[in-house]
Every structure is written in C-alpha cells, then in structure tokens.
Design a protein around this motif. Structure first.
Motif, mmCIF file in Angstrom:
data_model
loop_
_atom_site.group_PDB
_atom_site.id
_atom_site.type_symbol
_atom_site.label_atom_id
_atom_site.label_comp_id
_atom_site.label_asym_id
_atom_site.label_seq_id
_atom_site.Cartn_x
_atom_site.Cartn_y
_atom_site.Cartn_z
ATOM 1 N N LEU A 62 0.853 -1.183 0.000
ATOM 2 C CA LEU A 62 0.000 0.000 0.000
ATOM 3 C C LEU A 62 0.898 1.245 0.000
ATOM 4 C CD1 LEU A 62 -2.985 0.788 0.163
ATOM 5 C CD2 LEU A 62 -2.796 0.755 2.654
ATOM 6 N N ASP A 63 0.751 2.082 -1.047
ATOM 7 C CA ASP A 63 1.623 3.254 -1.150
ATOM 8 C C ASP A 63 1.120 4.425 -0.322
ATOM 9 O OD1 ASP A 63 3.710 2.603 -3.354
ATOM 10 O OD2 ASP A 63 1.819 1.731 -3.993
ATOM 11 N N ALA A 64 -0.199 4.545 -0.217
ATOM 12 C CA ALA A 64 -0.726 5.673 0.570
ATOM 13 C C ALA A 64 -2.200 5.467 0.838
ATOM 14 C CB ALA A 64 -0.532 6.988 -0.189
ATOM 15 N N GLU A 80 0.080 16.450 2.855
ATOM 16 C CA GLU A 80 0.431 15.286 3.673
ATOM 17 C C GLU A 80 -0.441 15.332 4.934
ATOM 18 O OE1 GLU A 80 3.103 12.240 3.102
ATOM 19 O OE2 GLU A 80 3.915 14.145 2.385
ATOM 20 N N ALA A 81 -1.151 14.229 5.230
ATOM 21 C CA ALA A 81 -2.073 14.245 6.386
ATOM 22 C C ALA A 81 -1.305 13.916 7.660
ATOM 23 C CB ALA A 81 -3.224 13.271 6.162
ATOM 24 N N ASP A 82 -0.481 14.866 8.079
ATOM 25 C CA ASP A 82 0.309 14.635 9.288
ATOM 26 C C ASP A 82 -0.460 15.118 10.521
ATOM 27 O OD1 ASP A 82 0.412 17.352 9.121
ATOM 28 O OD2 ASP A 82 2.488 17.435 8.419
ATOM 29 N N GLU A 83 0.225 15.181 11.622
ATOM 30 C CA GLU A 83 -0.493 15.526 12.860
ATOM 31 C C GLU A 83 -1.009 16.960 12.840
ATOM 32 O OE1 GLU A 83 1.366 13.864 16.485
ATOM 33 O OE2 GLU A 83 2.440 12.571 15.061
ATOM 34 N N SER A 84 -0.382 17.842 12.035
ATOM 35 C CA SER A 84 -0.889 19.226 11.968
ATOM 36 C C SER A 84 -2.252 19.245 11.273
ATOM 37 C CB SER A 84 0.104 20.141 11.250
ATOM 38 O OG SER A 84 0.152 19.812 9.880
ATOM 39 N N VAL A 85 -2.483 18.299 10.357
ATOM 40 C CA VAL A 85 -3.796 18.215 9.695
ATOM 41 C C VAL A 85 -4.837 17.711 10.693
ATOM 42 C CG1 VAL A 85 -5.106 16.978 7.926
ATOM 43 C CG2 VAL A 85 -2.900 17.998 7.360
ATOM 44 N N GLU A 86 -4.456 16.715 11.467
ATOM 45 C CA GLU A 86 -5.392 16.216 12.501
ATOM 46 C C GLU A 86 -5.782 17.366 13.430
ATOM 47 O OE1 GLU A 86 -3.789 12.756 14.550
ATOM 48 O OE2 GLU A 86 -2.843 12.106 12.700
ATOM 49 N N PRO A 115 2.025 3.024 10.507
ATOM 50 C CA PRO A 115 2.919 4.197 10.548
ATOM 51 C C PRO A 115 3.775 4.353 9.300
ATOM 52 C CG PRO A 115 3.562 2.522 12.162
ATOM 53 C CD PRO A 115 2.261 2.072 11.593
ATOM 54 N N SER A 116 4.016 3.243 8.574
ATOM 55 C CA SER A 116 4.903 3.357 7.411
ATOM 56 C C SER A 116 4.157 3.771 6.136
ATOM 57 C CB SER A 116 5.602 2.015 7.174
ATOM 58 O OG SER A 116 4.598 1.038 6.939
ATOM 59 N N VAL A 117 2.826 3.807 6.194
ATOM 60 C CA VAL A 117 2.058 4.139 4.974
ATOM 61 C C VAL A 117 1.735 5.635 4.977
ATOM 62 C CG1 VAL A 117 -0.064 3.685 3.681
ATOM 63 C CG2 VAL A 117 1.077 1.818 4.891
ATOM 64 N N ARG A 118 2.028 6.299 3.857
ATOM 65 C CA ARG A 118 1.807 7.752 3.814
ATOM 66 C C ARG A 118 0.320 8.077 3.795
ATOM 67 N NH1 ARG A 118 5.919 10.298 -0.405
ATOM 68 N NH2 ARG A 118 5.177 12.260 0.517
ATOM 69 N N ARG A 119 -0.007 9.182 4.382
ATOM 70 C CA ARG A 119 -1.408 9.636 4.442
ATOM 71 C C ARG A 119 -1.492 10.999 3.764
ATOM 72 N NH1 ARG A 119 0.627 8.002 8.810
ATOM 73 N NH2 ARG A 119 0.955 10.124 9.570
ATOM 74 N N VAL A 120 -2.509 11.145 2.932
ATOM 75 C CA VAL A 120 -2.663 12.392 2.172
ATOM 76 C C VAL A 120 -4.099 12.882 2.333
ATOM 77 C CG1 VAL A 120 -2.622 13.400 -0.154
ATOM 78 C CG2 VAL A 120 -0.878 11.725 0.509
ATOM 79 N N ALA A 121 -4.247 14.183 2.554
ATOM 80 C CA ALA A 121 -5.586 14.774 2.696
ATOM 81 C C ALA A 121 -5.859 15.699 1.517
ATOM 82 C CB ALA A 121 -5.664 15.570 3.999
#
Ligand code: AMP
Length: 396
Positions: A62-64, A80-86, A115-121
């Motif tokens: 799974l790439d993302a 990038e859906a990082d913690e700042s997006v949350e 944790p290793s899979v990228r998250r995008v919003a």
C-alpha cells in the motif's frame, strides 16, 4: 502504485482501493462498514479483506491512504495528512461538526496502525482556492474576514471531477487538463472562447459551482456546509437576523438553535416527511402540500444559483448533474431545466429518463449541453494522492 481512499462518516467507514499503472487508475476493490464504533477495528478488517482477496499481499504493497477531508480553515489543497492536519480538523470542527471529528480520528488511527504508509488529505475546499475575492467575501467587518468568515466552498472533489469530465465531453481537452492538474499548476490562460460549466452536486448535501476555463469562480456553499441550497437536514441559506430573532422569540439557546439548524432543518423541515428525496417525492405525488413545497423550494434554489452563474459567466456551455439526486432524479433535472428553451437549453425528456449513467441529455439544437456525470470523488482523491507522492517522494 496502490492507493486506498478512506471515506469516513461519524459511524461509517467506506473504502476504495485504486491501482495505478502509470497515470491510469483502476478501482480494484471497494467496501465499507456501517455502525462503526472503532475505526481501528474497521481498518484492520478492511486490510484483512484486501489481503484475503489478493488485492494487497501485505501492508507494504500500500503506497498511501487518501482522505477526502472537508474543512481545515485556511489549510486547504492536497497535503500530507500529518499531525498538523489532525489538529487543524479538530480546531475547525465547529464549522463541520459532522465531518471533521471522524476524519481526525480516522487519520490518527491509520497513523497508529500503519505508521509506514503515507497519508494524504485532499480538502473539499481545495477547488475553491482561486475564487475571486468578490465572490468569496461576505460584507462583514474586516475583523470577521481576518478571523476566517468567508465563502470556502465544499464538494470540491465532486465538482472538479464533473467539470473535468464535461470539458472532455465537449472536446475541450486543454481545459480538462487545466482542471485535472489545477492543484499542481494553478489556473492557466486558455486560448479561444472561455469554457463555462455549471455543476450541480445534488445529494444528501447539495451545491452548485461555476467553473470557467477549468477553475471554480463561484459556489453556492459558504463558510460551512450549512449554507446554500436546502440540504437534507441542514438549513442552507438563511438570513443572519433569523438567529437573534428566534433566540428572543422562542427563548432558545444558541446551542439549541445550532442543533435545529443542523439536524432539523433543510428538506426534512420543509417537507415534514423525511430528508430523502424519494420519500418526499412519494408524499408529494400523494398530495402532501408540504412535500410539494419542499421540492419546489429545492428546485427554486438550484435555478437561483444556476441563473446567477449563467449571468456571471455570460452564458453556459454545459450544465452538469451529479450525486444521488442529480444522477437519479429525472424529475428534478427536468424541473431545473424547464422553460429555458429561449435561453438555448433544451433537454430531450426521453433521454432524461435514464438510469444514472453518463448521458448527454440535450436535444441537438440546444446551445447549452446538459450532462449526467456520475460522481467519482474517490478517484479524484486517489489521483491527487498519487500526484503528491510523485511530487514529494518519501524521504529515504
Ligand atoms: P448522496 O449524498 O450523493 O449519496 O445522495 C443521497 C440522496 O440521493 C438521498 O438522500 C436521496 O435524496 C437521493 N436519491 C438517491 N437515490 C435516488 C433516486 N433513485 N431518486 C431520487 N433521489 C434519490
């Protein structure tokens, strides 16, 4: 490249898995869960199903994961859906209370589980980044504007998809390409006549968008998804004076007013029979006057916005219907398009009676095309997620 698109509701988790061969996307699996109380468990079940079905050998395939996030205030675009997006989703949750908390919770669960899979919003507001100032500003004190009170626009992925596809159907591939690559390249100048498209996303939540040369220049949605057309349970457009007036008159608290505007208004309030257009139409056909008025008010509001954008753009090359009502209700489409032959819009009522597939509904002498374009918001999220991954490869 494999991209999972997660669609998170307050008690639902739906997903679609896309496989990309170069830029060509194929939807290889989809599914979902209702009455979800634990996103972590739903994510585990989803991954187990995808592996059992042979769609993913392991999480490493799974790439993302892409998310169709709704509202982040000034944070928009595809990020990038990082913690700042949350944090931004939670900080702005008061304007999108049904949508933001589930997305914040879901993104966090994916971060913890994978944790290793990228998250995008991809924010629903992204398509409206280039709204001219005159079209996104309310006439409120400057301090309100500085605090964020403006039109943001919603359903961006759906309107973007509909506008891009309409441009293709009109053989304007250069404009379709502008819409497709908008978040990377921004608006670009188009040679020749401007392409003017009005997209109507009509469903449980509805909005109308004006798209000129591939870029949104107007939206019926405002500061929150509470605005514009009558929504299923949400109020849509309302004079701001109604709130202090009813607070005094009925002695309601602001929280109670907010709850009633969010849960007990819209088509539900107008019709008194429900929030689903099928039930409202059945009641109207049985002679229920409130149900008839609900439908008339809905159609009036759609025509109001379509008319405004038609005038603003100096014409309309294509009117698009999409989403649950737009795709399925021949009656609403016909009502919206009624009496416009002198403006150059004539639909073929036999073609209008179709199942929800991509269709050109127009008679051959209609200057304005009318299309049904089935919504495919998840594909837009998957494509934008892929673009972000390619533009910003993971650090080694
Ligand atoms: P969406 O939010 O796009 O999933 O649309 C859901 C809404 O579409 C429902 O609340 C109904 O009002 C409407 N809808 C779904 N199917 C039909 C249909 N066959 N005829 C009329 N309206 C429909």
């Amino acid at each position: 490249m494999n991209i999972l698109v997660a669609n998170l509701g307050s008690t639902s988790f739906k997903y679609r898995l896309f496989h990309f061969d170069g830029s060509l996307a194929t939807e290889v699996a989809k599914g979902g869960y209702e009455r979800v109380t634990d996103y972590g468990k739903a994510i585990e079940d989803c991954l187990a199903l995808l592996s059992a079905g042979g769609f993913l050998k392991s999480v490493a395939d799974l790439d993302a994961v892409g998310f169709k996030t709704v509202f982040g205030g000034s944070l928009t675009g595809c990020v990038e859906a990082d913690e700042s997006v949350e944090a931004a989703l939670l900080a702005t949750a008061d304007l999108a209370p049904a949508h933001n908390p589930p997305y914040a919770a879901g993104i966090r669960q994916f971060r913890e589980k994978l944790p290793s899979v990228r998250r995008v919003a991809l924010f629903e507001t992204a398509f409206y980044q280039w709204l001219p100032e005159y079209s996104h500003r309310y006439a409120v004190p400057e301090s309100w504007y500085q605090a964020g009170v403006r039109r943001y626009g919603f359903h961006g992925a759906s309107h973007k998809f509909a506008a891009e596809r309409a441009a293709e159907l009109l053989d304007r591939s250069e404009v379709a390409e502008i819409t497709r690559s908008l978040y990377q390249s921004g608006p670009r100048v188009v040679a020749g006549a401007p392409l003017r498209i009005i997209t109507c996303h009509l469903g449980g939540s509805s909005s109308v968008t004006a798209v000129c040369d591939g870029v949104a220049i107007g939206t019926s949605m405002g500061l929150s998804p509470q605005s514009g057309l009558p929504q299923n349970n949400r109020v849509g457009e309302l004079d701001s004076a109604a709130i202090p007036f009813i607070q005094r008159k009925l002695g309601l608290t602001i929280q109670e007013i907010e709850r009633q505007l969010t849960n007990e208004s819209g088509l539900l309030a107008l019709s008194g029979v429900g929030n689903d257009l099928r039930d409202i139409r059945a009641a109207a056909l049985a002679g229920n006057r409130r149900a008839e008025v609900a439908i008339e008010a809905f159609v009036y509001a759609i025509r109001h916005w379509v008319g405004a954008f038609w005038f603003e753009m100096g014409g309309c090359d294509a009117l698009v219907f999409t989403a649950g009502i737009g795709e399925n209700s021949a009656f609403i489409r016909e009502s919206v398009c009624a009496g416009l032959s002198r403006m150059g819009l004539i639909i073929d009522t036999r073609r209008n009676d179709v199942s929800p597939i991509e269709t050109d509904l127009t008679c051959c002498d209609s200057a304005t095309k009318v299309f049904i374009i089935p919504a495919n918001e998840e594909l837009v999220v998957a494509r934008e997620t892929r673009r972000l991954l390619l533009a910003k490869p993971a650090a080694a």
